[in-house]
Motif scaffolding. Structure first.
Motif, PDB file in Angstrom:
ATOM      1  N   ALA A   1      -5.491  96.636 161.523  1.00 33.82           N
ATOM      2  CA  ALA A   1      -4.804  96.948 162.775  1.00 33.82           C
ATOM      3  C   ALA A   1      -3.847  95.892 163.322  1.00 33.82           C
ATOM      4  N   TYR A   2      -4.142  94.617 163.161  1.00 32.98           N
ATOM      5  CA  TYR A   2      -3.300  93.611 163.806  1.00 32.98           C
ATOM      6  C   TYR A   2      -2.532  92.769 162.793  1.00 32.98           C
ATOM      7  N   GLY A   3      -1.951  93.431 161.807  1.00 32.68           N
ATOM      8  CA  GLY A   3      -1.212  92.715 160.785  1.00 32.68           C
ATOM      9  C   GLY A   3      -2.002  92.609 159.500  1.00 32.68           C
ATOM     10  N   GLU A   4      -1.672  91.639 158.680  1.00 32.21           N
ATOM     11  CA  GLU A   4      -2.369  91.469 157.411  1.00 32.21           C
ATOM     12  C   GLU A   4      -3.817  91.046 157.649  1.00 32.21           C
ATOM     13  N   PRO A   5      -4.768  91.589 156.865  1.00 29.78           N
ATOM     14  CA  PRO A   5      -6.165  91.146 157.006  1.00 29.78           C
ATOM     15  C   PRO A   5      -6.292  89.658 156.710  1.00 29.78           C
ATOM     16  N   VAL A   6      -7.299  89.035 157.311  1.00 31.52           N
ATOM     17  CA  VAL A   6      -7.555  87.632 156.996  1.00 31.52           C
ATOM     18  C   VAL A   6      -8.169  87.543 155.602  1.00 31.52           C
ATOM     19  N   SER A   7      -8.219  86.356 155.065  1.00 29.46           N
ATOM     20  CA  SER A   7      -8.829  86.166 153.749  1.00 29.46           C
ATOM     21  C   SER A   7     -10.325  86.445 153.827  1.00 29.46           C
ATOM     22  N   PRO A   8     -10.937  86.835 152.711  1.00 24.14           N
ATOM     23  CA  PRO A   8     -12.392  87.038 152.719  1.00 24.14           C
ATOM     24  C   PRO A   8     -13.145  85.800 153.186  1.00 24.14           C
TER      25      PRO A   8
END
Length: 338
Positions: A23-30
């Motif tokens: 929803a708020y841009g690219e997902p964070v890294s795992p």
């Protein structure tokens, strides 16, 4: 500070996990997602909220992988009835609302697998599919309770009337809806209905999708995939008008001895003992800041100043665009702007 949620006792502030995958841009890294989840657990958060929709399953997979070893330490919430479906056969899932009993049962099995658990503590109907009577969808969830797949049932974005219809089929442990100083829709009737029925009210987007953190001053800096770009309140002209509220808001935060984000969460905690905010974040630092709201005390005068400054009459723009509004229980919005 703890709160009651159906048969569970949970931390007064939970963690909304959506931001880590969706929803708020690219997902964070795992790795960053794991840091946030474990930091929340170590800080005493005992309510973690995810959904089949978030990242089209990726968020449940992350939560399951990271938190499986600690499963006994927290209440796990997820959602069905709105998920990603490859309707075009091109490998690109699109969001689909489907509340048919067979779909809910299948989604639950998928969620159990991704979450690496035998049972989901709180399972929400993410959106009411208007093509399916609410009694039928909740009846299917009640079957899952009897089968031991889920422990309790929740609803998301429903009106008080729909809540009562659902509750007549099976006790509803929680209703989850957007609620903050700048989104007051639940005050029409849902909050009172929840209090009357013994249903917890779980507030998502409690810091107004970042607005009440006081740091977003230029919507032009939002990521091209950020869902706020489609929301009327974040349109440049509307947001410029809303920014005029922040100076007074920051002044109240200073008087309360807290940060703007903490003020937003503390306001919710003071609104009722059945209200549980679930802020989301991708930052361990912001997570710890949010949890500090538990220690903020607001007297009646400060609450009145907040209510007068930011409310449904002073905020510019609708909550959702027309397409998104059609996906929520519109009874909730009669007689009051979003």
């Amino acid at each position: 500070m703890i709160r009651s949620l159906g048969p569970f006792t949970v931390s007064a502030i939970g963690l909304g996990c959506m931001n880590l995958s969706h929803a708020y841009g690219e997902p964070v890294s795992p790795e960053q997602g794991e840091r946030v989840l474990l930091a929340a657990l170590d800080a005493g958060v005992t309510l973690f909220d995810t959904a089949a929709l978030y990242g089209f399953g990726a968020n449940e997979t992350l939560v399951g992988r990271v938190l499986k070893p600690h499963r006994s330490r927290f209440t796990l919430a997820s959602k069905c009835g709105m998920q990603g479906v490859d309707v075009n056969g091109d490998g690109k899932p699109v969001r689909v609302i489907d509340g048919r009993p067979a779909t809910l049962r299948a989604t639950c099995e998928d969620s159990l697998r991704r979450l690496q658990t035998d049972v989901i503590d709180l399972y929400y109907l993410h959106r009411w599919d208007k093509r399916v009577p609410i009694e039928d969808s909740v009846g299917a969830l009640a079957d899952l309770v009897r089968a031991g797949k889920i422990r309790s049932i929740g609803l998301s974005e429903v009106s008080a009337a729909t809540l009562r219809r659902a509750h007549a089929v099976h006790p509803i442990a929680a209703v989850q809806t957007e609620y903050s100083l700048w989104t007051r829709n639940p005050e029409i009737a849902v909050l009172d209905a929840c209090r009357e029925l013994g249903t917890a009210f779980v507030a998502f987007s409690p810091v107004a999708r970042g607005f009440l953190c006081g740091e977003l001053t230029d919507v032009g800096t939002l990521h091209e995939k950020d869902i706020r770009r489609t929301m009327p309140r974040f349109a440049p002209d509307a947001y410029a008008a809303n920014l005029r509220l922040l100076d007074g808001y920051r002044a109240i935060a200073r008087d309360a001895g807290c940060t703007p984000a903490q003020l937003a969460l503390a306001w919710l905690l003071h609104r009722g003992e059945h209200i549980i905010p679930i802020p989301g974040t991708t930052s361990v630092e912001h997570l710890r800041e949010d949890l500090g709201a538990i220690d903020v005390r607001l007297d009646a005068a400060l609450m009145e100043r907040l209510d007068a400054l930011i409310n449904e009459r002073t905020v510019t723009g609708e909550r959702y665009n027309a397409q998104s509004t059609s996906e929520v229980d519109t009874e909730t919005y009669e007689g009051r702007a979003a």
